[in-house]
Design a protein around this motif. Structure first.
Motif, PDB file in Angstrom:
ATOM      1  N   ARG A   1     129.201 124.432 118.594  1.00 42.83           N
ATOM      2  CA  ARG A   1     128.599 123.846 119.795  1.00 42.83           C
ATOM      3  C   ARG A   1     127.109 123.572 119.571  1.00 42.83           C
ATOM      4  NH1 ARG A   1     130.252 127.450 122.945  1.00 42.83           N
ATOM      5  NH2 ARG A   1     128.356 128.665 123.081  1.00 42.83           N
ATOM      6  N   ALA A   2     126.416 124.499 118.904  1.00 47.80           N
ATOM      7  CA  ALA A   2     124.988 124.311 118.632  1.00 47.80           C
ATOM      8  C   ALA A   2     124.760 123.152 117.661  1.00 47.80           C
ATOM      9  CB  ALA A   2     124.382 125.603 118.075  1.00 47.80           C
ATOM     10  N   LEU A   3     125.588 123.043 116.642  1.00 49.59           N
ATOM     11  CA  LEU A   3     125.477 121.917 115.708  1.00 49.59           C
ATOM     12  C   LEU A   3     125.752 120.598 116.430  1.00 49.59           C
ATOM     13  CD1 LEU A   3     127.186 123.512 112.572  1.00 49.59           C
ATOM     14  CD2 LEU A   3     124.770 122.840 112.767  1.00 49.59           C
TER      15      LEU A   3
ATOM     16  N   LEU B   1     124.916 130.570 104.331  1.00 52.41           N
ATOM     17  CA  LEU B   1     125.319 129.430 105.149  1.00 52.41           C
ATOM     18  C   LEU B   1     126.517 129.802 106.008  1.00 52.41           C
ATOM     19  CD1 LEU B   1     124.983 126.385 102.707  1.00 52.41           C
ATOM     20  CD2 LEU B   1     123.360 127.215 104.412  1.00 52.41           C
ATOM     21  N   ALA B   2     126.388 129.565 107.306  1.00 53.53           N
ATOM     22  CA  ALA B   2     127.453 129.867 108.258  1.00 53.53           C
ATOM     23  C   ALA B   2     128.062 128.600 108.838  1.00 53.53           C
ATOM     24  CB  ALA B   2     126.910 130.743 109.386  1.00 53.53           C
ATOM     25  N   GLY B   3     127.339 127.481 108.758  1.00 50.04           N
ATOM     26  CA  GLY B   3     127.824 126.224 109.313  1.00 50.04           C
ATOM     27  C   GLY B   3     127.098 125.044 108.707  1.00 50.04           C
ATOM     28  N   LEU B   4     127.689 123.872 108.911  1.00 54.22           N
ATOM     29  CA  LEU B   4     127.164 122.632 108.340  1.00 54.22           C
ATOM     30  C   LEU B   4     127.624 121.475 109.215  1.00 54.22           C
ATOM     31  CD1 LEU B   4     126.116 120.885 105.836  1.00 54.22           C
ATOM     32  CD2 LEU B   4     128.440 121.074 104.985  1.00 54.22           C
TER      33      LEU B   4
ATOM     34  N   GLY C   1     121.083 136.143 115.267  1.00 55.40           N
ATOM     35  CA  GLY C   1     120.742 136.177 113.848  1.00 55.40           C
ATOM     36  C   GLY C   1     121.056 134.871 113.137  1.00 55.40           C
ATOM     37  N   ILE C   2     121.480 133.847 113.884  1.00 52.50           N
ATOM     38  CA  ILE C   2     121.835 132.544 113.305  1.00 52.50           C
ATOM     39  C   ILE C   2     120.739 131.541 113.642  1.00 52.50           C
ATOM     40  CG2 ILE C   2     123.495 130.646 113.290  1.00 52.50           C
ATOM     41  CD1 ILE C   2     124.663 133.202 112.126  1.00 52.50           C
ATOM     42  N   THR C   3     120.244 130.866 112.630  1.00 51.19           N
ATOM     43  CA  THR C   3     119.277 129.791 112.842  1.00 51.19           C
ATOM     44  C   THR C   3     119.864 128.476 112.350  1.00 51.19           C
ATOM     45  OG1 THR C   3     118.206 130.241 110.721  1.00 51.19           O
ATOM     46  CG2 THR C   3     117.241 131.275 112.677  1.00 51.19           C
ATOM     47  N   LEU C   4     119.401 127.404 112.968  1.00 51.48           N
ATOM     48  CA  LEU C   4     119.815 126.056 112.602  1.00 51.48           C
ATOM     49  C   LEU C   4     118.598 125.324 112.066  1.00 51.48           C
ATOM     50  CD1 LEU C   4     121.690 125.247 115.916  1.00 51.48           C
ATOM     51  CD2 LEU C   4     122.732 125.969 113.780  1.00 51.48           C
ATOM     52  N   ARG C   5     118.818 124.528 111.031  1.00 51.93           N
ATOM     53  CA  ARG C   5     117.722 123.745 110.474  1.00 51.93           C
ATOM     54  C   ARG C   5     118.292 122.527 109.757  1.00 51.93           C
ATOM     55  NH1 ARG C   5     117.848 124.172 105.115  1.00 51.93           N
ATOM     56  NH2 ARG C   5     118.644 126.063 104.150  1.00 51.93           N
ATOM     57  N   PRO C   6     117.437 121.519 109.533  1.00 58.50           N
ATOM     58  CA  PRO C   6     117.910 120.380 108.748  1.00 58.50           C
ATOM     59  C   PRO C   6     118.282 120.833 107.333  1.00 58.50           C
ATOM     60  CG  PRO C   6     115.878 119.823 109.889  1.00 58.50           C
ATOM     61  CD  PRO C   6     116.087 121.311 110.062  1.00 58.50           C
ATOM     62  N   LEU C   7     119.353 120.285 106.810  1.00 57.97           N
ATOM     63  CA  LEU C   7     119.753 120.576 105.443  1.00 57.97           C
ATOM     64  C   LEU C   7     118.722 119.960 104.504  1.00 57.97           C
ATOM     65  CD1 LEU C   7     123.203 120.635 103.952  1.00 57.97           C
ATOM     66  CD2 LEU C   7     121.538 119.193 102.836  1.00 57.97           C
ATOM     67  N   GLN C   8     118.358 120.684 103.483  1.00 59.60           N
ATOM     68  CA  GLN C   8     117.380 120.215 102.509  1.00 59.60           C
ATOM     69  C   GLN C   8     118.085 119.973 101.177  1.00 59.60           C
ATOM     70  OE1 GLN C   8     114.643 123.464 102.629  1.00 59.60           O
ATOM     71  NE2 GLN C   8     113.880 122.932 104.654  1.00 59.60           N
ATOM     72  N   TRP C   9     118.137 118.701 100.820  1.00 61.65           N
ATOM     73  CA  TRP C   9     118.803 118.319  99.574  1.00 61.65           C
ATOM     74  C   TRP C   9     117.732 118.086  98.537  1.00 61.65           C
ATOM     75  CZ3 TRP C   9     123.876 118.529  98.682  1.00 61.65           C
ATOM     76  CH2 TRP C   9     124.347 117.962  97.506  1.00 61.65           C
ATOM     77  N   PRO C  10     117.853 118.523  97.339  1.00 62.39           N
ATOM     78  CA  PRO C  10     119.013 119.151  96.704  1.00 62.39           C
ATOM     79  C   PRO C  10     119.012 120.681  96.754  1.00 62.39           C
ATOM     80  CG  PRO C  10     117.456 118.552  95.005  1.00 62.39           C
ATOM     81  CD  PRO C  10     116.849 118.124  96.318  1.00 62.39           C
TER      82      PRO C  10
END
Length: 191
Positions: free
Chosen positions: A122-124, A89-92, A12-21
């Motif tokens: 580990r994924a990050l 958000l679960a990670g950064l 249930g966790i996805t990773l993606r580029p952070l989108q600012w702002p």
């Protein structure tokens, strides 16, 4: 690279580029804290340093100021978030390429306490490795605190090695009085 990756099909966790702002406002609620029942005490003898693990009477708890993390995101050359199926958000992770010494500085890998030990860090780090291979970087570098024993163990398990200590980096009026910076490095593995 895809814009969105899943850690595993059932996580249930996805990773993606952070989108600012857009993601910036969500960072104010991000919990980057850690706790540890032990810390590494830094001892100096002349030109030598040693670290001794000490069990604390109460767990050490540190909460990072979110303003500092938002600043790291703004300064980053690349950053990613991990989010759960509800969009929380679960990670950064944030990185900066250091041209002067051809290194990639990991300015932060944070996983919220509720999501630790689920493979997010580990994924990050995997995304950081993939980004690093697209740069002229020769190594990955980072700094953490002697009080952040969970992070120290994570980085050692991921192949990093301790390469330096700074006992005067942090203002003792703002942190634990014996908090010291520990520097880690890992050579970049090229395909």
């Amino acid at each position: 690279m895809q814009d969105t990756l899943s850690i595993s099909p059932d996580s249930g966790i996805t990773l993606r580029p952070l989108q600012w702002p857009q993601d910036g406002a969500r960072l104010k609620d991000f919990d980057a804290s850690y706790s540890s029942p032990v810390i590494y005490e830094v001892a100096q003898d002349g030109m030598a340093f040693s670290l001794q693990q000490i069990v604390l009477p109460e767990p050490f708890l540190k909460c990072y100021p979110m303003d500092d993390i938002a600043e790291d995101v703004a300064d980053a050359d690349a950053s990613w978030v991990a989010e759960d199926s509800d969009g929380k958000l679960a990670g950064l992770a944030t990185v900066e390429y250091q041209e002067w010494n051809h290194s990639l500085l990991i300015s932060g890998i944070f996983v919220t306490p509720a999501y630790k030990q689920k493979g997010i860090g580990r994924a990050l780090l995997g995304l950081i490795d993939a980004f690093a291979r697209k740069t002229p970087a020769r190594c990955l570098q980072l700094e953490t605190q002697n009080t952040n024993v969970p992070a120290i163990h994570f980085y050692l398990k991921q192949g990093f090695r301790l390469c330096g200590i700074n006992t005067g980096l942090y203002d003792p009026a703002q942190v634990h009085p014996h908090e010291a910076a520990l520097y880690f490095t890992r050579d970049l593995q090229r395909d």
